[in-house]
Design a protein around this motif. Structure first.
Motif, short mmCIF file in Angstrom:
data_model
loop_
_atom_site.label_atom_id
_atom_site.label_comp_id
_atom_site.label_asym_id
_atom_site.label_seq_id
_atom_site.Cartn_x
_atom_site.Cartn_y
_atom_site.Cartn_z
N PRO A 19 0.82 -1.21 0.00
CA PRO A 19 0.00 0.00 0.00
C PRO A 19 0.85 1.26 0.00
O PRO A 19 2.09 1.18 0.08
CB PRO A 19 -0.77 -0.13 1.31
N LEU A 128 -4.94 -1.19 8.73
CA LEU A 128 -5.77 -1.76 7.66
C LEU A 128 -6.56 -0.64 7.00
O LEU A 128 -7.52 -0.12 7.57
CB LEU A 128 -6.73 -2.81 8.23
N ASN A 144 -5.15 -2.24 2.18
CA ASN A 144 -3.71 -2.02 2.00
C ASN A 144 -3.31 -2.31 0.56
O ASN A 144 -2.24 -2.87 0.28
CB ASN A 144 -2.90 -2.86 2.98
#
Length: 248
Positions: A19, A128, A144
């Protein structure tokens, strides 16, 4: 698209991290963040839910006052935001120009603000960030930046913190942790970067519903060994994100 944090050397011009980089900052520490635009189009970056001087807030043509308002960041140009975070907690940053396309292409990330002297331990502190993958039709959910992640392994018998973020373009998302044949509970401890008062910190079913732009911190205390399932979704089975969580 993505945000890449410079770590010594200048990131390659075609580098994208999935991410987007988590920015770990310290409460009360003045921090300048320079955003360099390597897109082929203008952009802007908003520091979501954070108390800061308006000009640095990054909403193009709106943040600031009078003749001094946040500009578009042109291709090849940069913008420096000046931040001093007054609260420890979970926040986010994201594009605020051509939002639907840029946001669903991945231009967002989490901000974790820690108390002075603390460090982020990824073994027990889990970020998250849920978003959309593409702007067409009913969206696929990614967390992510991943739609099919490998299992997440947690250590049994210790406390884990989950920092939940919804940065999808629209709609309330549900987060749920369950284990076949056994109830799962966690403790909600913070919302939108603010610690909850003691009267609201209690064990409850491991389910949270977050609107767009919300964050929620929950604590899972000493989970027992076994296989769990973490799901994020809108209630549409074909659009629900799932990840196995293995506690050992």
């Amino acid at each position: 698209l993505g945000y890449v944090l410079e770590r010594g050397a200048d990131p390659a011009r075609d580098s994208v991290e999935i991410p987007g980089s988590v920015l770990v900052l310290t409460r009360g520490e003045p921090t300048d963040i320079t955003v360099v635009n390597r897109l082929a189009e203008p952009t802007g970056v908003h520091w979501h839910g954070i108390e800061l001087e308006s000009y640095s807030d990054g909403v193009v043509g709106w943040s600031g006052a009078g003749d001094r308002v946040a500009p578009r960041i042109a291709p090849g140009d940069s913008f420096t935001a000046r931040l001093t975070l007054p609260r420890a907690g979970t926040f986010m940053y994201h594009t605020h120009l051509n939002d639907l396309v840029q946001l669903t292409s991945g231009l967002y990330g989490a901000i974790v603000v820690l108390e002075p002297g603390r460090t982020l331990d990824p073994a027990t502190d889990h970020v998250l960030v849920a978003g959309w993958d593409g702007a067409e039709g009913t969206p696929w959910i990614v967390v992510n930046g991943d739609s099919a992640p490998p299992p997440l392994t947690l250590a049994a018998g210790v406390t884990h913190r989950f920092r939940l973020v919804n940065i999808g373009s629209a709609g309330r998302l549900g987060f749920k942790l369950e284990r076949a044949g056994a109830s799962v509970t966690w403790r909600r401890v913070a919302k939108d970067g603010a610690d909850l008062p003691p009267s609201q910190v209690r064990e409850h079913a491991a389910q949270e519903r977050l609107d767009v732009g919300e964050s929620r911190d929950v604590v899972l205390a000493a989970p027992a060994p076994g296989s769990y399932r973490l799901t994020v979704g809108y209630g549409l089975a074909e659009r629900t994100w799932t990840r196995e969580v293995v506690v050992r």
